[in-house]
Design an enzyme around this catalytic site. Structure first.
Site, PDB file in Angstrom:
ATOM      1  N   SER A  94       0.852  -1.085   0.221  1.00 40.05           N
ATOM      2  CA  SER A  94       0.039   0.089   0.096  1.00 40.05           C
ATOM      3  C   SER A  94       0.920   1.210  -0.171  1.00 40.05           C
ATOM      4  CB  SER A  94      -0.797   0.222   1.163  1.00 40.05           C
ATOM      5  OG  SER A  94      -1.429   1.221   1.447  1.00 40.05           O
ATOM      6  N   TYR A 144      -1.693  -0.887  10.552  1.00 39.10           N
ATOM      7  CA  TYR A 144      -1.838  -0.874   8.954  1.00 39.10           C
ATOM      8  C   TYR A 144      -0.465  -0.585   8.321  1.00 39.10           C
ATOM      9  CZ  TYR A 144      -3.635  -0.997   4.258  1.00 39.10           C
ATOM     10  OH  TYR A 144      -3.918  -1.034   3.006  1.00 39.10           O
TER      11      TYR A 144
END
Length: 267
Positions: A154, A167
């Site tokens: 990501s 995350y």
């Protein structure tokens, strides 16, 4: 792009979203698919995951394209599930050419307010799960003396993000795995790269919006800040990047990070 007909891809988190889009894109090129998905909701995050029905419909869609699909329900956190899946794909196809480590979760929370269970769930699925799957697939690729591994990270794997420390930690960890595996596996002609999308238009956004009490547009805008005037990219954009990385056009590309962020990281 070289002919991919007859190759075999192991895709985690395949039932919907980015995993499903990549599975269909590869199937259009003649790649046979092991579609691996937990196919049930989990306690954390409390939004809907892929379902058994989606996994079944994916199999039908892939077979309609002329490729074969082996749908398997399993959890990337359970080594026995992964081991059994590898045994099944080897029995069915005899090889694994592509691993797309895609299974992942996302949820918001300030670092000091996260519970230990929330931290562990994020790291276990996003990071440890990728390692557990690769640990079973890599020996197959070494035996073949060929293979491509793509870790779906990501933009959070390249920058810090507010209320997403667990995350981001998991996605930065995937970069470390990518670079280390690229070194370890290069002698066996196995390439390893990571991809780094901005927000992607998938059902995860709906789940995050419900948890946050807001809209999917607001979720996209919260993390994006894209230079290009788009709230997110589409799963098909991710698929296009994966198709390049598994092709002979990328035969000397390994240990690299590929950004698909609509210009976000220029901010």
């Amino acid at each position: 792009m070289a002919d991919l007909t007859g190759k075999v891809a192991f895709i985690t988190g395949a039932a919907h979203g980015q995993g499903r889009a990549v599975a269909l894109a590869l199937a259009k090129e003649g790649v046979n698919i092991l579609a691996f998905d937990v196919a049930k909701d989990l306690p954390y995050p409390a939004y809907s995951f892929g379902s058994s029905d989606e996994l079944t419909s994916l199999q039908h869609d892939i077979e309609a394209l002329g490729a074969r699909c082996l749908p398997i329900k399993g959890d990337v956190r359970r080594d026995t599930d992964v081991r059994d899946a590898v045994e099944q794909v080897m029995a069915a196809f005899g090889r694994i050419d592509i691993l797309f480590n895609n299974a992942g979760i996302c949820a918001y929370g300030l670092a000091h307010e996260l519970t230990e269970e929330e931290w562990d769930s994020m790291l276990d699925i996003n990071l440890k799960g990728a390692w557990l799957v690769a640990r079973r697939v890599i020996p197959v690729m070494i035996q073949q003396q060929s293979g491509v591994i793509i870790n779906n990270s990501s933009i959070a794997g390249l920058r810090g993000m507010n209320r997403l420390s667990h995350y981001a930690a998991s996605k930065w960890g995937l970069v470390g795995l990518t670079k280390s595996w690229a070194i370890e596996l290069a002698p066996y002609h196995i390439r390893v790269n990571s991809i780094h999308p901005t927000g992607v238009n998938t059902p995860m956004n709906d789940g995050l919006a419900a948890l946050e009490g807001t809209t999917t547009q607001a979720i996209a805008e919260r993390s994006a800040g894209n230079l290009l005037p788009v709230p997110w990219v589409e799963p098909e954009d991710v698929s296009a990047m994966v198709l390049y990385l598994v092709s002979d056009g990328a035969r000397y590309v390994t240990g690299a990070q590929f950004v698909l962020d609509a210009g976000l990281l220029t901010r």
